[in-house]
Design an enzyme around this catalytic site. Structure first.
Site, PDB file in Angstrom:
ATOM      1  N   TYR A 222      -1.957  -0.880  10.367  1.00 17.00           N
ATOM      2  CA  TYR A 222      -2.003  -1.103   8.926  1.00 17.00           C
ATOM      3  C   TYR A 222      -0.696  -0.666   8.265  1.00 17.00           C
ATOM      4  O   TYR A 222      -0.109  -1.402   7.458  1.00 17.00           O
ATOM      5  CB  TYR A 222      -3.182  -0.343   8.335  1.00 17.00           C
ATOM      6  CG  TYR A 222      -3.400  -0.541   6.859  1.00 17.00           C
ATOM      7  CD1 TYR A 222      -3.958  -1.723   6.371  1.00 17.00           C
ATOM      8  CD2 TYR A 222      -3.076   0.456   5.934  1.00 17.00           C
ATOM      9  CE1 TYR A 222      -4.174  -1.906   5.008  1.00 17.00           C
ATOM     10  CE2 TYR A 222      -3.286   0.278   4.577  1.00 17.00           C
ATOM     11  CZ  TYR A 222      -3.842  -0.897   4.126  1.00 17.00           C
ATOM     12  OH  TYR A 222      -4.048  -1.072   2.770  1.00 17.00           O
TER      13      TYR A 222
ATOM     14  N   SER B  45       0.859  -1.192   0.000  1.00 19.30           N
ATOM     15  CA  SER B  45       0.000   0.000   0.000  1.00 19.30           C
ATOM     16  C   SER B  45       0.887   1.230   0.000  1.00 19.30           C
ATOM     17  O   SER B  45       2.071   1.162   0.372  1.00 19.30           O
ATOM     18  CB  SER B  45      -0.881   0.004   1.258  1.00 19.30           C
ATOM     19  OG  SER B  45      -1.540   1.248   1.443  1.00 19.30           O
TER      20      SER B  45
END
Length: 251
Positions: free
Chosen positions: A143, A130
């Site tokens: 995350y 990401s």
């Protein structure tokens, strides 16, 4: 026929990957923890309900794949968003769950794919990271940490497995249109006292192209990285994000 395995492949980015690999002639295997989503997959895909962060389930899956003839491409795509909260407010169990699924599942894919790919002398491992894996990311500590870990894993896999003809790369999606991102937008809006639209605009304005990306954009890159056209591309972090400059929406 070449075989591609995609974890978390019954929806979103994973489903788009499955479609893209099928279009270029791959035998597609898809896993997902959500059994209710699997029937959406085309009937000619092999689907299995598997928790990609569970060692026993993944070992059994790869034993089945080995019996079917091995695997050429593994897309380690499973992950969860985790909590949106200041670091001091993150619950330990939520941290562990996010890291276990997002980073642990990528490790298990590599662990069990490596022997099969070594035996065939080739293979491609594509990990979904990401933009949170290349930037600091306020209010998303679990995350971001997990996605940074995915990149560290990928770099190590590229060095360790390269002598056996196996390539590893990571794709870093930006903000991807779809239901999952809608949940992130709303949680971030709630946490920051903003509207959903203000958070959306903040993400979009943080890219040079002023846009979100689509699951198909990510899938197209995965197919390229698995192709002969990328046979000397390994150990790379490739963003598909419209060129993210600042991932944190302005309040």
């Amino acid at each position: 026929m070449k075989r591609a395995l995609i974890t978390a492949g019954a929806s979103g980015i994973g489903f788009a990957m499955g479609e893209a690999f099928a279009q270029v002639g791959f035998d597609v295997w898809v896993t997902d923890v959500d059994a209710t989503a699997l029937p959406r997959c085309p009937s000619n895909w092999t689907t299995r309900q598997v928790d990609a962060s569970d060692d026993v389930q993944m070992r059994r899956l790869f034993e089945e794949i080995a019996a079917a003839g091995g695997v050429d491409v593994v897309c380690a795509n499973a992950g969860i968003a985790g909590p949106t909260a200041r670091v001091e407010d993150v619950v330990w169990e939520d941290w562990k769950a996010c890291v276990d699924v997002t980073l642990g599942s990528a490790f298990l894919c590599a662990k069990y794919a490596a022997p099969l790919m070594k035996a065939s002398g080739s293979g491609a491992i594509v990990l979904t990271s990401s933009t949170a894996g290349v930037f600091g990311y306020p209010n998303r500590a679990p995350y971001a940490a997990a996605k940074w870990g995915v990149i560290g894993l990928m770099k190590t896999l590229a060095m360790e497995l390269g002598p056996f003809g196996i390539r590893a790369n990571a794709i870093c999606p930006g903000a991807v249109e779809g239901p999952r991102m809608e949940g992130v937008l709303q949680r971030e809006a709630d946490a920051k006292g903003m509207t959903r639209d203000a958070v959306y605009d903040g993400y979009a304005s943080g890219t040079s192209m002023r846009t979100f990306v689509t699951a198909q954009d990510i899938a197209n890159m995965a197919v390229f990285l698995a192709s002969d056209g990328a046979q000397r591309v390994s150990g790379q972090v490739i963003s598909v994000d419209g060129h993210t400059e600042n991932p944190d929406p302005k309040p």
